[in-house]
Design a protein around this motif. Sequence first.
Motif, PDB file in Angstrom:
ATOM      1  N   LEU A   1      97.429  36.362  -0.551  1.00  0.00           N
ATOM      2  CA  LEU A   1      98.512  35.500  -1.006  1.00  0.00           C
ATOM      3  C   LEU A   1      99.822  36.269  -0.965  1.00  0.00           C
ATOM      4  O   LEU A   1      99.848  37.479  -1.171  1.00  0.00           O
ATOM      5  CB  LEU A   1      98.247  35.015  -2.432  1.00  0.00           C
ATOM      6  CG  LEU A   1      96.948  34.244  -2.666  1.00  0.00           C
ATOM      7  CD1 LEU A   1      96.765  33.953  -4.147  1.00  0.00           C
ATOM      8  CD2 LEU A   1      96.939  32.961  -1.871  1.00  0.00           C
TER       9      LEU A   1
ATOM     10  N   GLU B   1      96.755  27.892 -10.945  1.00  0.00           N
ATOM     11  CA  GLU B   1      97.855  28.277 -10.062  1.00  0.00           C
ATOM     12  C   GLU B   1      98.245  29.744 -10.274  1.00  0.00           C
ATOM     13  O   GLU B   1      98.505  30.173 -11.391  1.00  0.00           O
ATOM     14  CB  GLU B   1      99.069  27.391 -10.315  1.00  0.00           C
ATOM     15  CG  GLU B   1     100.232  27.748  -9.407  1.00  0.00           C
ATOM     16  CD  GLU B   1     101.426  26.860  -9.644  1.00  0.00           C
ATOM     17  OE1 GLU B   1     101.596  25.908  -8.864  1.00  0.00           O
ATOM     18  OE2 GLU B   1     102.168  27.117 -10.601  1.00  0.00           O
TER      19      GLU B   1
ATOM     20  N   VAL C   1     101.676  31.595  -1.956  1.00  0.00           N
ATOM     21  CA  VAL C   1     101.183  30.843  -0.809  1.00  0.00           C
ATOM     22  C   VAL C   1     100.284  31.749   0.032  1.00  0.00           C
ATOM     23  O   VAL C   1     100.360  32.970  -0.071  1.00  0.00           O
ATOM     24  CB  VAL C   1     102.352  30.304   0.045  1.00  0.00           C
ATOM     25  CG1 VAL C   1     103.193  29.319  -0.757  1.00  0.00           C
ATOM     26  CG2 VAL C   1     103.219  31.440   0.569  1.00  0.00           C
TER      27      VAL C   1
ATOM     28  N   SER D   1     107.383  31.480  -9.079  1.00  0.00           N
ATOM     29  CA  SER D   1     107.120  30.581  -7.948  1.00  0.00           C
ATOM     30  C   SER D   1     105.659  30.696  -7.528  1.00  0.00           C
ATOM     31  O   SER D   1     105.117  31.804  -7.500  1.00  0.00           O
ATOM     32  CB  SER D   1     108.002  30.948  -6.758  1.00  0.00           C
ATOM     33  OG  SER D   1     109.356  30.824  -7.079  1.00  0.00           O
TER      34      SER D   1
ATOM     35  N   SER E   1     100.862  31.944   6.003  1.00  0.00           N
ATOM     36  CA  SER E   1     101.865  30.884   6.149  1.00  0.00           C
ATOM     37  C   SER E   1     103.294  31.406   6.008  1.00  0.00           C
ATOM     38  O   SER E   1     104.239  30.655   6.194  1.00  0.00           O
ATOM     39  CB  SER E   1     101.622  29.770   5.128  1.00  0.00           C
ATOM     40  OG  SER E   1     101.892  30.241   3.823  1.00  0.00           O
ATOM     41  N   THR E   2     103.456  32.692   5.684  1.00  0.00           N
ATOM     42  CA  THR E   2     104.799  33.256   5.576  1.00  0.00           C
ATOM     43  C   THR E   2     105.129  33.996   6.860  1.00  0.00           C
ATOM     44  O   THR E   2     104.279  34.646   7.455  1.00  0.00           O
ATOM     45  CB  THR E   2     104.922  34.224   4.380  1.00  0.00           C
ATOM     46  OG1 THR E   2     104.001  35.295   4.557  1.00  0.00           O
ATOM     47  CG2 THR E   2     104.644  33.525   3.064  1.00  0.00           C
TER      48      THR E   2
ATOM     49  N   SER F   1     104.087  36.139  -2.192  1.00  0.00           N
ATOM     50  CA  SER F   1     105.079  35.533  -3.073  1.00  0.00           C
ATOM     51  C   SER F   1     106.190  34.919  -2.230  1.00  0.00           C
ATOM     52  O   SER F   1     106.545  35.439  -1.175  1.00  0.00           O
ATOM     53  CB  SER F   1     105.667  36.610  -3.994  1.00  0.00           C
ATOM     54  OG  SER F   1     106.748  36.072  -4.721  1.00  0.00           O
ATOM     55  N   THR F   2     106.739  33.820  -2.724  1.00  0.00           N
ATOM     56  CA  THR F   2     107.899  33.220  -2.068  1.00  0.00           C
ATOM     57  C   THR F   2     109.191  33.690  -2.731  1.00  0.00           C
ATOM     58  O   THR F   2     110.272  33.378  -2.253  1.00  0.00           O
ATOM     59  CB  THR F   2     107.828  31.676  -2.124  1.00  0.00           C
ATOM     60  OG1 THR F   2     107.712  31.277  -3.492  1.00  0.00           O
ATOM     61  CG2 THR F   2     106.622  31.160  -1.345  1.00  0.00           C
TER      62      THR F   2
ATOM     63  N   SER G   1     101.009  32.547  -9.583  1.00  0.00           N
ATOM     64  CA  SER G   1     102.423  32.595  -9.230  1.00  0.00           C
ATOM     65  C   SER G   1     102.967  34.004  -9.402  1.00  0.00           C
ATOM     66  O   SER G   1     102.352  34.857 -10.040  1.00  0.00           O
ATOM     67  CB  SER G   1     103.227  31.595 -10.066  1.00  0.00           C
ATOM     68  OG  SER G   1     103.052  31.834 -11.438  1.00  0.00           O
TER      69      SER G   1
ATOM     70  N   ALA H   1      96.316  21.810  -1.631  1.00  0.00           N
ATOM     71  CA  ALA H   1      95.921  23.037  -0.961  1.00  0.00           C
ATOM     72  C   ALA H   1      94.517  23.431  -1.411  1.00  0.00           C
ATOM     73  O   ALA H   1      94.133  23.170  -2.550  1.00  0.00           O
ATOM     74  CB  ALA H   1      96.910  24.152  -1.286  1.00  0.00           C
TER      75      ALA H   1
END
Length: 106
Positions: free
Chosen positions: A12, A33, A42, A39, A46-47, A14-15, A35, A3
Motif C-alpha cells: 500500500l 480502512e 491505495v 488519507s 496504482s500510484t 500513501s496519497t 490510512s 475496493a
Amino acid sequence: MTAPAPRIGDQLASTACGTRVIIVRAPAGGVPEISCGGSPMVPASSTGGAPPPPPGGGEAATLIGKRYVDATGTLELLCTSSGAGELSCGGVPMTLKAAKPLPASD
C-alpha cells in the motif's frame, strides 16, 4: 464497486506522503480502512511513484524497516518507505511494534 479488502503481502502507498507499507498480518474478518496522514492508502501499483516529501524536511513519522500494529494486535504493517504521515487503522493511530526480547544465554 468497492475496493477489494487488503490481504497479506499487499503493498500500500500513501496519497499524502512517501510512506509505503506491506501487510504482514491481517485479521480473518477483513481489515478496516488503513490510512496515512489522514488519507486512505491505495495499492502501491496504482500510484505513479512516491509523492515528493513535504517542504521543510520534517522528521518522518513512519520509519523504514519498522513494523506497526493496530490496537488489537491483529493487523501488522512493515514500512518499506518512510514518510511524514502517521499510520492509522479505522481512525485509530497504529503503534510501533516492540522487539521481542532475546532469551537469556546463561
